[in-house]
Structures are given as C-alpha cells and as structure tokens.
Design a protein around this motif. Structure first.
Motif, PDB file in Angstrom:
ATOM      1  N   ILE A 293      -9.190  13.842  -5.038  1.00  0.00           N
ATOM      2  CA  ILE A 293      -9.675  12.504  -4.687  1.00  0.00           C
ATOM      3  C   ILE A 293      -8.805  11.448  -5.362  1.00  0.00           C
ATOM      4  O   ILE A 293      -8.405  10.456  -4.739  1.00  0.00           O
ATOM      5  CB  ILE A 293     -11.165  12.338  -5.079  1.00  0.00           C
ATOM      6  N   LYS A 294      -8.504  11.660  -6.634  1.00  0.00           N
ATOM      7  CA  LYS A 294      -7.670  10.709  -7.375  1.00  0.00           C
ATOM      8  C   LYS A 294      -6.277  10.616  -6.750  1.00  0.00           C
ATOM      9  O   LYS A 294      -5.744   9.513  -6.563  1.00  0.00           O
ATOM     10  CB  LYS A 294      -7.568  11.127  -8.837  1.00  0.00           C
ATOM     11  N   ASN A 295      -5.673  11.759  -6.423  1.00  0.00           N
ATOM     12  CA  ASN A 295      -4.344  11.761  -5.799  1.00  0.00           C
ATOM     13  C   ASN A 295      -4.357  11.033  -4.469  1.00  0.00           C
ATOM     14  O   ASN A 295      -3.427  10.280  -4.154  1.00  0.00           O
ATOM     15  CB  ASN A 295      -3.834  13.189  -5.612  1.00  0.00           C
ATOM     16  N   CYS A 296      -5.398  11.245  -3.688  1.00  0.00           N
ATOM     17  CA  CYS A 296      -5.496  10.568  -2.392  1.00  0.00           C
ATOM     18  C   CYS A 296      -5.661   9.069  -2.601  1.00  0.00           C
ATOM     19  O   CYS A 296      -5.019   8.269  -1.911  1.00  0.00           O
ATOM     20  CB  CYS A 296      -6.652  11.147  -1.584  1.00  0.00           C
ATOM     21  N   GLY A 297      -6.497   8.682  -3.551  1.00  0.00           N
ATOM     22  CA  GLY A 297      -6.688   7.267  -3.843  1.00  0.00           C
ATOM     23  C   GLY A 297      -5.396   6.600  -4.293  1.00  0.00           C
ATOM     24  O   GLY A 297      -5.080   5.484  -3.868  1.00  0.00           O
ATOM     25  N   THR A 298      -4.636   7.292  -5.128  1.00  0.00           N
ATOM     26  CA  THR A 298      -3.351   6.753  -5.598  1.00  0.00           C
ATOM     27  C   THR A 298      -2.400   6.561  -4.420  1.00  0.00           C
ATOM     28  O   THR A 298      -1.745   5.521  -4.299  1.00  0.00           O
ATOM     29  CB  THR A 298      -2.725   7.694  -6.646  1.00  0.00           C
ATOM     30  N   LEU A 299      -2.331   7.561  -3.563  1.00  0.00           N
ATOM     31  CA  LEU A 299      -1.455   7.455  -2.394  1.00  0.00           C
ATOM     32  C   LEU A 299      -1.902   6.309  -1.494  1.00  0.00           C
ATOM     33  O   LEU A 299      -1.078   5.504  -1.046  1.00  0.00           O
ATOM     34  CB  LEU A 299      -1.420   8.764  -1.611  1.00  0.00           C
ATOM     35  N   LEU A 300      -3.197   6.217  -1.229  1.00  0.00           N
ATOM     36  CA  LEU A 300      -3.702   5.139  -0.374  1.00  0.00           C
ATOM     37  C   LEU A 300      -3.397   3.775  -0.968  1.00  0.00           C
ATOM     38  O   LEU A 300      -3.098   2.830  -0.234  1.00  0.00           O
ATOM     39  CB  LEU A 300      -5.201   5.301  -0.137  1.00  0.00           C
ATOM     40  N   ASN A 301      -3.445   3.660  -2.270  1.00  0.00           N
ATOM     41  CA  ASN A 301      -3.113   2.392  -2.926  1.00  0.00           C
ATOM     42  C   ASN A 301      -1.628   2.065  -2.806  1.00  0.00           C
ATOM     43  O   ASN A 301      -1.253   0.901  -2.853  1.00  0.00           O
ATOM     44  CB  ASN A 301      -3.528   2.417  -4.394  1.00  0.00           C
ATOM     45  N   ASN A 302      -0.807   3.087  -2.660  1.00  0.00           N
ATOM     46  CA  ASN A 302       0.642   2.878  -2.532  1.00  0.00           C
ATOM     47  C   ASN A 302       1.075   2.611  -1.092  1.00  0.00           C
ATOM     48  O   ASN A 302       2.203   2.174  -0.868  1.00  0.00           O
ATOM     49  CB  ASN A 302       1.413   4.077  -3.078  1.00  0.00           C
ATOM     50  N   LEU A 303       0.214   2.910  -0.139  1.00  0.00           N
ATOM     51  CA  LEU A 303       0.538   2.680   1.268  1.00  0.00           C
ATOM     52  C   LEU A 303      -0.084   1.366   1.715  1.00  0.00           C
ATOM     53  O   LEU A 303      -1.288   1.169   1.568  1.00  0.00           O
ATOM     54  CB  LEU A 303       0.003   3.821   2.138  1.00  0.00           C
ATOM     55  N   ASP A 304       0.724   0.479   2.268  1.00  0.00           N
ATOM     56  CA  ASP A 304       0.149  -0.784   2.734  1.00  0.00           C
ATOM     57  C   ASP A 304      -0.543  -0.575   4.082  1.00  0.00           C
ATOM     58  O   ASP A 304      -0.409   0.469   4.722  1.00  0.00           O
ATOM     59  CB  ASP A 304       1.199  -1.901   2.780  1.00  0.00           C
ATOM     60  N   ASP A 305      -1.295  -1.591   4.489  1.00  0.00           N
ATOM     61  CA  ASP A 305      -2.089  -1.496   5.715  1.00  0.00           C
ATOM     62  C   ASP A 305      -1.216  -1.218   6.934  1.00  0.00           C
ATOM     63  O   ASP A 305      -1.608  -0.454   7.820  1.00  0.00           O
ATOM     64  CB  ASP A 305      -2.901  -2.775   5.920  1.00  0.00           C
ATOM     65  N   GLU A 306      -0.063  -1.835   6.991  1.00  0.00           N
ATOM     66  CA  GLU A 306       0.842  -1.639   8.126  1.00  0.00           C
ATOM     67  C   GLU A 306       1.341  -0.197   8.197  1.00  0.00           C
ATOM     68  O   GLU A 306       1.417   0.395   9.272  1.00  0.00           O
ATOM     69  CB  GLU A 306       2.034  -2.596   8.006  1.00  0.00           C
ATOM     70  N   THR A 307       1.646   0.376   7.064  1.00  0.00           N
ATOM     71  CA  THR A 307       2.126   1.760   7.020  1.00  0.00           C
ATOM     72  C   THR A 307       1.048   2.722   7.503  1.00  0.00           C
ATOM     73  O   THR A 307       1.341   3.700   8.194  1.00  0.00           O
ATOM     74  CB  THR A 307       2.592   2.125   5.597  1.00  0.00           C
ATOM     75  N   LEU A 308      -0.205   2.453   7.166  1.00  0.00           N
ATOM     76  CA  LEU A 308      -1.296   3.318   7.609  1.00  0.00           C
ATOM     77  C   LEU A 308      -1.515   3.260   9.124  1.00  0.00           C
ATOM     78  O   LEU A 308      -2.176   4.129   9.688  1.00  0.00           O
ATOM     79  CB  LEU A 308      -2.588   3.004   6.864  1.00  0.00           C
ATOM     80  N   GLN A 309      -0.957   2.263   9.779  1.00  0.00           N
ATOM     81  CA  GLN A 309      -1.044   2.183  11.242  1.00  0.00           C
ATOM     82  C   GLN A 309      -0.007   3.090  11.923  1.00  0.00           C
ATOM     83  O   GLN A 309      -0.084   3.328  13.118  1.00  0.00           O
ATOM     84  CB  GLN A 309      -0.834   0.740  11.701  1.00  0.00           C
ATOM     85  N   LYS A 310       0.924   3.617  11.164  1.00  0.00           N
ATOM     86  CA  LYS A 310       1.993   4.447  11.726  1.00  0.00           C
ATOM     87  C   LYS A 310       1.544   5.885  11.914  1.00  0.00           C
ATOM     88  O   LYS A 310       0.659   6.380  11.224  1.00  0.00           O
ATOM     89  CB  LYS A 310       3.218   4.419  10.806  1.00  0.00           C
ATOM     90  N   GLU A 311       2.204   6.554  12.867  1.00  0.00           N
ATOM     91  CA  GLU A 311       1.960   7.981  13.091  1.00  0.00           C
ATOM     92  C   GLU A 311       2.621   8.787  11.979  1.00  0.00           C
ATOM     93  O   GLU A 311       3.699   8.424  11.497  1.00  0.00           O
ATOM     94  CB  GLU A 311       2.530   8.408  14.437  1.00  0.00           C
ATOM     95  N   ILE A 312       2.002   9.887  11.621  1.00  0.00           N
ATOM     96  CA  ILE A 312       2.546  10.786  10.610  1.00  0.00           C
ATOM     97  C   ILE A 312       3.894  11.335  11.086  1.00  0.00           C
ATOM     98  O   ILE A 312       4.835  11.462  10.323  1.00  0.00           O
ATOM     99  CB  ILE A 312       1.565  11.956  10.353  1.00  0.00           C
ATOM    100  N   ALA A 313       3.955  11.656  12.352  1.00  0.00           N
ATOM    101  CA  ALA A 313       5.172  12.096  13.041  1.00  0.00           C
ATOM    102  C   ALA A 313       5.000  11.645  14.488  1.00  0.00           C
ATOM    103  O   ALA A 313       3.869  11.364  14.925  1.00  0.00           O
ATOM    104  CB  ALA A 313       5.327  13.612  12.951  1.00  0.00           C
ATOM    105  N   PRO A 314       6.081  11.549  15.247  1.00  0.00           N
ATOM    106  CA  PRO A 314       5.954  11.085  16.635  1.00  0.00           C
ATOM    107  C   PRO A 314       4.896  11.882  17.422  1.00  0.00           C
ATOM    108  O   PRO A 314       4.908  13.107  17.448  1.00  0.00           O
ATOM    109  CB  PRO A 314       7.350  11.301  17.206  1.00  0.00           C
ATOM    110  N   GLY A 315       3.951  11.138  18.004  1.00  0.00           N
ATOM    111  CA  GLY A 315       2.903  11.751  18.810  1.00  0.00           C
ATOM    112  C   GLY A 315       1.757  12.358  18.010  1.00  0.00           C
ATOM    113  O   GLY A 315       0.854  12.969  18.574  1.00  0.00           O
TER     114      GLY A 315
END
Length: 159
Positions: free
Chosen positions: A19-41
C-alpha cells in the motif's frame, strides 16, 4: 512472539508495504500521466487506480468489516473494461478515495483480533470452510496483496 502472531505480522507487513509503495508511486505520477495507457491499447493509469479501489472496497465485505465505501466504482472498474464507460470519477476524486480507503482499511485491520484472521471470510460457506480452512480472512489479504503488486508493476510503466 508466537508463530501465529509472526505469520499474521508477515502478511500484514507485506500488505502495508505494498500500500505504501503504491501510494508513493501515485504521489509521483501527476494527473495527466495517470490518463495515459500503460502500453498502447492497454488500461490507463486512472482505470487501474479505480480498479484497485473497487477491489479493495470488496475487502470490507469479504472480511465482515462493513459496507463498501465506494459502491459506485463497482460498475465502471469491475464490470467493464477501461474506456467502455466514459463517465468515471476524476483522478483527483480517485486519489482522495484511495487515501481514505487506505486509512479505513488500516484502522479495521488493526482492530481485528489475532484469531479472527483465521476465521472464514464471507464468500465461503461454513461447510466449505470445514473442508478448506485455508479459505480464511488472512488468505484474502495474501491474494489482494498479490493483486495489488501486479497492478503496481503495471503502474510503474507510467513512471
């Protein structure tokens, strides 16, 4: 510390660290980045965040700890694939849901007595549990930690 205490601590420590690792990652990703696909499609980061919240919401019911906090997330994030439903909460809303849910689960987990972790969860019948006692509450945490780690690996691709 007894063997039972050690086992429960190991499992919950792994959950907490995930949970902590996920929270840290989410804090490092901005809102725009979270709108992107992990990989094409593939799934977008926002979808994975909503999916994790919806799955973790089920923990409350599975563990007999109360009702879902965000039942409105079941439809878009568990019953449908990414982009099938256009109306989903914003990244800002999902971040707030995630933070709140993590706190609620932490509190609920810490209030559970040791022996209760080895009781049946709500998705198994009493008869099934007699035959399969490993289908207990602690095992749910193990499987949900694995699930979280899988999607955390996907989210790392956005970083």
């Amino acid at each position: 510390m007894t063997r039972t205490e050690t086992i429960v601590k190991m499992v919950l420590d792994r959950w907490d660290a995930s949970i902590k690792n996920c929270g840290t990652l989410l804090n490092n990703l901005d809102d725009e980045t979270l709108q992107k696909e992990i990989a094409p499609g593939k799934n977008r980061g926002i979808y994975l965040l909503g999916h994790l919240i919806a799955v973790h919401d089920d923990l409350l019911m599975l563990l007999g700890m109360g009702e879902k906090l965000y039942p409105q997330l079941q439809e878009p994030f568990l019953k449908h694939a990414d982009k099938e439903i256009t109306q989903i909460p914003s990244v800002v809303e999902l971040r707030a849901f995630w933070a709140n849910q993590c706190e609620v689960l932490k509190h609920k987990f810490s209030s559970l007595v040791l022996e209760a972790w080895f009781e049946k969860h709500t998705a198994v019948s009493t008869q099934e549990f007699v035959i399969e006692p490993h289908r207990n509450k602690l095992n749910i945490i193990i499987t949900r930690t694995s699930h979280l780690q899988y999607h955390l690996g996907q989210l790392q691709l956005l970083n």
